[in-house]
Design a protein around this motif. Structure first.
Motif, PDB file in Angstrom:
ATOM      1  N   ALA A 199       0.837  -1.206   0.000  1.00  0.00           N
ATOM      2  CA  ALA A 199       0.000   0.000   0.000  1.00  0.00           C
ATOM      3  C   ALA A 199       0.873   1.258   0.000  1.00  0.00           C
ATOM      4  CB  ALA A 199      -0.937  -0.005   1.210  1.00  0.00           C
ATOM      5  N   ASP A 200       1.954   1.229   0.769  1.00  0.00           N
ATOM      6  CA  ASP A 200       2.868   2.382   0.807  1.00  0.00           C
ATOM      7  C   ASP A 200       3.479   2.619  -0.577  1.00  0.00           C
ATOM      8  OD1 ASP A 200       2.354   2.753   3.465  1.00  0.00           O
ATOM      9  OD2 ASP A 200       4.260   1.930   4.196  1.00  0.00           O
ATOM     10  N   PHE A 201       3.894   1.534  -1.221  1.00  0.00           N
ATOM     11  CA  PHE A 201       4.506   1.681  -2.546  1.00  0.00           C
ATOM     12  C   PHE A 201       3.470   2.165  -3.566  1.00  0.00           C
ATOM     13  CE2 PHE A 201       5.331   0.234  -6.841  1.00  0.00           C
ATOM     14  CZ  PHE A 201       6.573   0.814  -7.068  1.00  0.00           C
ATOM     15  N   ALA A 202       2.274   1.550  -3.552  1.00  0.00           N
ATOM     16  CA  ALA A 202       1.232   1.907  -4.523  1.00  0.00           C
ATOM     17  C   ALA A 202       0.931   3.400  -4.465  1.00  0.00           C
ATOM     18  CB  ALA A 202      -0.030   1.093  -4.267  1.00  0.00           C
ATOM     19  N   LEU A 203       0.940   3.934  -3.257  1.00  0.00           N
ATOM     20  CA  LEU A 203       0.650   5.359  -3.076  1.00  0.00           C
ATOM     21  C   LEU A 203       1.680   6.237  -3.798  1.00  0.00           C
ATOM     22  CD1 LEU A 203      -1.753   6.621  -1.753  1.00  0.00           C
ATOM     23  CD2 LEU A 203      -0.503   6.712   0.403  1.00  0.00           C
ATOM     24  N   THR A 204       2.944   5.768  -3.837  1.00  0.00           N
ATOM     25  CA  THR A 204       3.976   6.536  -4.548  1.00  0.00           C
ATOM     26  C   THR A 204       3.713   6.526  -6.059  1.00  0.00           C
ATOM     27  OG1 THR A 204       5.531   4.699  -4.927  1.00  0.00           O
ATOM     28  CG2 THR A 204       5.714   5.881  -2.813  1.00  0.00           C
ATOM     29  N   ARG A 205       2.887   5.597  -6.512  1.00  0.00           N
ATOM     30  CA  ARG A 205       2.525   5.506  -7.935  1.00  0.00           C
ATOM     31  C   ARG A 205       1.120   6.060  -8.203  1.00  0.00           C
ATOM     32  NH1 ARG A 205       6.110   2.353 -11.137  1.00  0.00           N
ATOM     33  NH2 ARG A 205       8.080   2.414 -10.026  1.00  0.00           N
ATOM     34  N   GLY A 206       0.564   6.757  -7.220  1.00  0.00           N
ATOM     35  CA  GLY A 206      -0.733   7.389  -7.437  1.00  0.00           C
ATOM     36  C   GLY A 206      -1.915   6.446  -7.279  1.00  0.00           C
ATOM     37  N   LEU A 207      -1.701   5.338  -6.585  1.00  0.00           N
ATOM     38  CA  LEU A 207      -2.775   4.354  -6.400  1.00  0.00           C
ATOM     39  C   LEU A 207      -3.005   4.071  -4.922  1.00  0.00           C
ATOM     40  CD1 LEU A 207      -1.791   1.768  -9.159  1.00  0.00           C
ATOM     41  CD2 LEU A 207      -3.851   3.169  -9.160  1.00  0.00           C
ATOM     42  N   ILE A 208      -4.269   4.020  -4.537  1.00  0.00           N
ATOM     43  CA  ILE A 208      -4.627   3.568  -3.189  1.00  0.00           C
ATOM     44  C   ILE A 208      -4.955   2.081  -3.278  1.00  0.00           C
ATOM     45  CG2 ILE A 208      -6.463   3.657  -1.432  1.00  0.00           C
ATOM     46  CD1 ILE A 208      -6.652   6.685  -1.995  1.00  0.00           C
ATOM     47  N   LEU A 209      -4.301   1.272  -2.450  1.00  0.00           N
ATOM     48  CA  LEU A 209      -4.642  -0.156  -2.362  1.00  0.00           C
ATOM     49  C   LEU A 209      -5.655  -0.279  -1.221  1.00  0.00           C
ATOM     50  CD1 LEU A 209      -4.169  -3.143  -3.116  1.00  0.00           C
ATOM     51  CD2 LEU A 209      -2.247  -3.146  -1.503  1.00  0.00           C
ATOM     52  N   ALA A 210      -6.937  -0.292  -1.598  1.00  0.00           N
ATOM     53  CA  ALA A 210      -7.993  -0.271  -0.576  1.00  0.00           C
ATOM     54  C   ALA A 210      -8.058  -1.588   0.185  1.00  0.00           C
ATOM     55  CB  ALA A 210      -9.341   0.032  -1.221  1.00  0.00           C
ATOM     56  N   ASP A 211      -7.992  -2.687  -0.545  1.00  0.00           N
ATOM     57  CA  ASP A 211      -7.964  -4.009   0.097  1.00  0.00           C
ATOM     58  C   ASP A 211      -7.412  -5.020  -0.886  1.00  0.00           C
ATOM     59  OD1 ASP A 211     -10.182  -4.736  -1.593  1.00  0.00           O
ATOM     60  OD2 ASP A 211     -11.584  -3.980  -0.118  1.00  0.00           O
ATOM     61  N   THR A 212      -7.043  -6.174  -0.379  1.00  0.00           N
ATOM     62  CA  THR A 212      -6.489  -7.217  -1.243  1.00  0.00           C
ATOM     63  C   THR A 212      -6.640  -8.570  -0.579  1.00  0.00           C
ATOM     64  OG1 THR A 212      -4.582  -7.810  -2.616  1.00  0.00           O
ATOM     65  CG2 THR A 212      -4.107  -7.152  -0.342  1.00  0.00           C
ATOM     66  N   LYS A 213      -6.447  -9.604  -1.386  1.00  0.00           N
ATOM     67  CA  LYS A 213      -6.613 -10.976  -0.893  1.00  0.00           C
ATOM     68  C   LYS A 213      -5.325 -11.744  -1.175  1.00  0.00           C
ATOM     69  CE  LYS A 213      -8.319 -13.971  -3.674  1.00  0.00           C
ATOM     70  NZ  LYS A 213      -9.160 -14.573  -4.695  1.00  0.00           N
ATOM     71  N   PHE A 214      -4.750 -12.324  -0.131  1.00  0.00           N
ATOM     72  CA  PHE A 214      -3.560 -13.162  -0.290  1.00  0.00           C
ATOM     73  C   PHE A 214      -3.946 -14.623  -0.081  1.00  0.00           C
ATOM     74  CE2 PHE A 214      -1.963  -9.161   1.691  1.00  0.00           C
ATOM     75  CZ  PHE A 214      -1.169  -8.714   0.657  1.00  0.00           C
ATOM     76  N   GLU A 215      -3.161 -15.507  -0.692  1.00  0.00           N
ATOM     77  CA  GLU A 215      -3.318 -16.938  -0.400  1.00  0.00           C
ATOM     78  C   GLU A 215      -1.956 -17.491  -0.021  1.00  0.00           C
ATOM     79  OE1 GLU A 215      -5.794 -19.362  -2.838  1.00  0.00           O
ATOM     80  OE2 GLU A 215      -6.958 -17.644  -3.541  1.00  0.00           O
ATOM     81  N   PHE A 216      -1.971 -18.409   0.929  1.00  0.00           N
ATOM     82  CA  PHE A 216      -0.728 -18.980   1.432  1.00  0.00           C
ATOM     83  C   PHE A 216      -0.747 -20.497   1.324  1.00  0.00           C
ATOM     84  CE2 PHE A 216      -1.220 -14.880   3.524  1.00  0.00           C
ATOM     85  CZ  PHE A 216       0.051 -14.341   3.437  1.00  0.00           C
ATOM     86  N   GLY A 217       0.449 -21.073   1.343  1.00  0.00           N
ATOM     87  CA  GLY A 217       0.560 -22.529   1.310  1.00  0.00           C
ATOM     88  C   GLY A 217       1.744 -22.964   2.153  1.00  0.00           C
ATOM     89  N   LEU A 218       1.879 -24.270   2.292  1.00  0.00           N
ATOM     90  CA  LEU A 218       2.986 -24.841   3.064  1.00  0.00           C
ATOM     91  C   LEU A 218       3.813 -25.749   2.165  1.00  0.00           C
ATOM     92  CD1 LEU A 218       0.895 -25.742   6.234  1.00  0.00           C
ATOM     93  CD2 LEU A 218       2.661 -23.966   6.137  1.00  0.00           C
ATOM     94  N   VAL A 219       5.139 -25.626   2.269  1.00  0.00           N
ATOM     95  CA  VAL A 219       6.053 -26.531   1.559  1.00  0.00           C
ATOM     96  C   VAL A 219       7.044 -27.091   2.574  1.00  0.00           C
ATOM     97  CG1 VAL A 219       5.884 -25.391  -0.701  1.00  0.00           C
ATOM     98  CG2 VAL A 219       7.613 -24.612   0.941  1.00  0.00           C
ATOM     99  N   PRO A 220       7.605 -28.273   2.292  1.00  0.00           N
ATOM    100  CA  PRO A 220       8.603 -28.819   3.220  1.00  0.00           C
ATOM    101  C   PRO A 220       9.776 -27.851   3.372  1.00  0.00           C
ATOM    102  CG  PRO A 220       7.956 -30.460   1.569  1.00  0.00           C
ATOM    103  CD  PRO A 220       7.365 -29.157   1.134  1.00  0.00           C
ATOM    104  N   ALA A 221      10.263 -27.695   4.598  1.00  0.00           N
ATOM    105  CA  ALA A 221      11.391 -26.787   4.861  1.00  0.00           C
ATOM    106  C   ALA A 221      12.627 -27.263   4.105  1.00  0.00           C
ATOM    107  CB  ALA A 221      11.674 -26.730   6.356  1.00  0.00           C
ATOM    108  N   ALA A 222      13.425 -26.284   3.638  1.00  0.00           N
ATOM    109  CA  ALA A 222      14.609 -26.595   2.818  1.00  0.00           C
ATOM    110  C   ALA A 222      15.675 -27.361   3.594  1.00  0.00           C
ATOM    111  CB  ALA A 222      15.186 -25.295   2.265  1.00  0.00           C
ATOM    112  N   ASP A 223      15.650 -27.253   4.935  1.00  0.00           N
ATOM    113  CA  ASP A 223      16.717 -27.886   5.731  1.00  0.00           C
ATOM    114  C   ASP A 223      16.478 -29.383   5.967  1.00  0.00           C
ATOM    115  OD1 ASP A 223      14.646 -27.913   7.534  1.00  0.00           O
ATOM    116  OD2 ASP A 223      15.553 -26.485   8.943  1.00  0.00           O
TER     117      ASP A 223
END
Length: 315
Positions: A199-223
């Motif tokens: 949102a902070d970055f978008a504002l520097t480009r003249g855009l308000i990010l009013a809301d958004t949707k993220f999706e997450f997942g799980l993967v085996p740890a690299a270690d």
């Protein structure tokens, strides 16, 4: 202008794992990697329109790629490559069709939650607030007006419904009981950090990010510890998953002009769409909805404008 809209990717010989509202997901010869293809399909109100928006899939891919790179320090993502020449050999024959709209990504165990973050009160959040003074069950100060900036961005999750079903807004407490409090706290932290930085970055480009949707997942740890690592999956901060408003025209107290699918939603509503008519207009149920050509071009223009404002370049 791009030629015709790509409605179906049809990659003969590859195994189609899932056909979403916009994306076609294919298996690859590497068991840990899958292919995401962004079609030009478009949906609104859980309706997939019969005609698409030319180049929309390429715009979504380019915007996602931009944000994956910009926010990589916040949380690891599923992104591997957008270069078809670097993908497993069975994908390369489809290079012409896939160029610019396909991503090779890590296969992840997707968390069954839409991690929505709202920085402004609008949409279903505004509708709930008017009724009960809450958003996703979270009490908010009295006297807010439509599209007002919230005191702090809010984590307001929803269920992740099967295609054809509606996602359901739930409280953070319900989300915690759905996926477990520890994992939910990690998702909330990551979603809020991603939103704030974007949102902070978008504002520097003249855009308000009013809301958004993220999706997450799980993967085996690299270690190799057997633990699982939380990663960001799906698309990221595109006009399909986010509400962008032009900052120069922002005026709280009503709805805002928008770079997302609001234009299409408004057209559907004006054309007579209501809940229960997902399969087609009244009297033409089962025939689907077809956008008028001016709506196709108007929507395409908004997607391209969002891409140019955010990234500084077009397709």
């Amino acid at each position: 202008m791009g030629s015709e809209a790509l409605i179906d990717s049809n990659l003969d010989g590859l195994q189609l794992l899932n056909k979403g509202k916009v994306r076609d997901v294919y298996a690859t010869s590497d068991p840990n990697l899958i292919l995401f293809v962004a079609s030009d399909r478009i949906s609104a109100y859980d309706v997939i329109l019969r005609n698409g928006v030319p180049d929309k899939g390429k715009v979504l891919t380019k915007i996602s790629l931009f944000w994956f790179n910009k926010l990589a320090h916040v949380i690891p993502t599923h992104f591997v490559s957008v270069n078809v020449d670097e993908m497993p050999s069975e994908i390369r024959p489809f290079k012409e069709k896939l160029e610019g709209r396909a991503m090779l990504v890590k296969k992840a165990k997707v968390i069954p939650l839409e991690a929505i973050v709202r920085g402004y009160i609008t949409g279903s959040g505004w509708a709930e607030y008017k009724k009960s003074g809450t958003v996703h069950g979270i009490p908010l100060p009295a006297g807010l007006v439509e599209s007002q900036k919230l005191p702090e961005p809010l984590f307001t999750p929803s269920t992740k419904a099967e295609q054809g079903q509606h996602d359901e807004n739930i409280s953070p407490e319900q989300a915690a009981s759905l996926i477990g409090p520890e994992l939910c706290a990690k998702v909330e932290r990551a979603a809020l950090a991603l939103y704030k930085e974007a949102a902070d970055f978008a504002l520097t480009r003249g855009l308000i990010l009013a809301d958004t949707k993220f999706e997450f997942g799980l993967v085996p740890a690299a270690d190799g510890s057997g633990e699982e690592t939380l990663i960001l999956v799906d698309e990221l901060l595109t006009p399909d998953s986010s509400r962008y408003w032009p900052a120069a025209e922002y005026a709280p107290g009503g709805s805002q002009p928008s770079f997302d699918k609001q234009y299409l939603r408004d057209w559907l509503t004006q054309t007579g769409f209501r809940k229960g008519l997902e399969s087609g207009p009244e009297g033409k149920e089962g025939q689907g909805w077809i956008m008028a050509e001016d709506v196709v071009q108007g929507t395409r223009k908004r997607y391209l404008e969002a891409l140019e404002m955010l990234t500084g370049s077009g397709l």
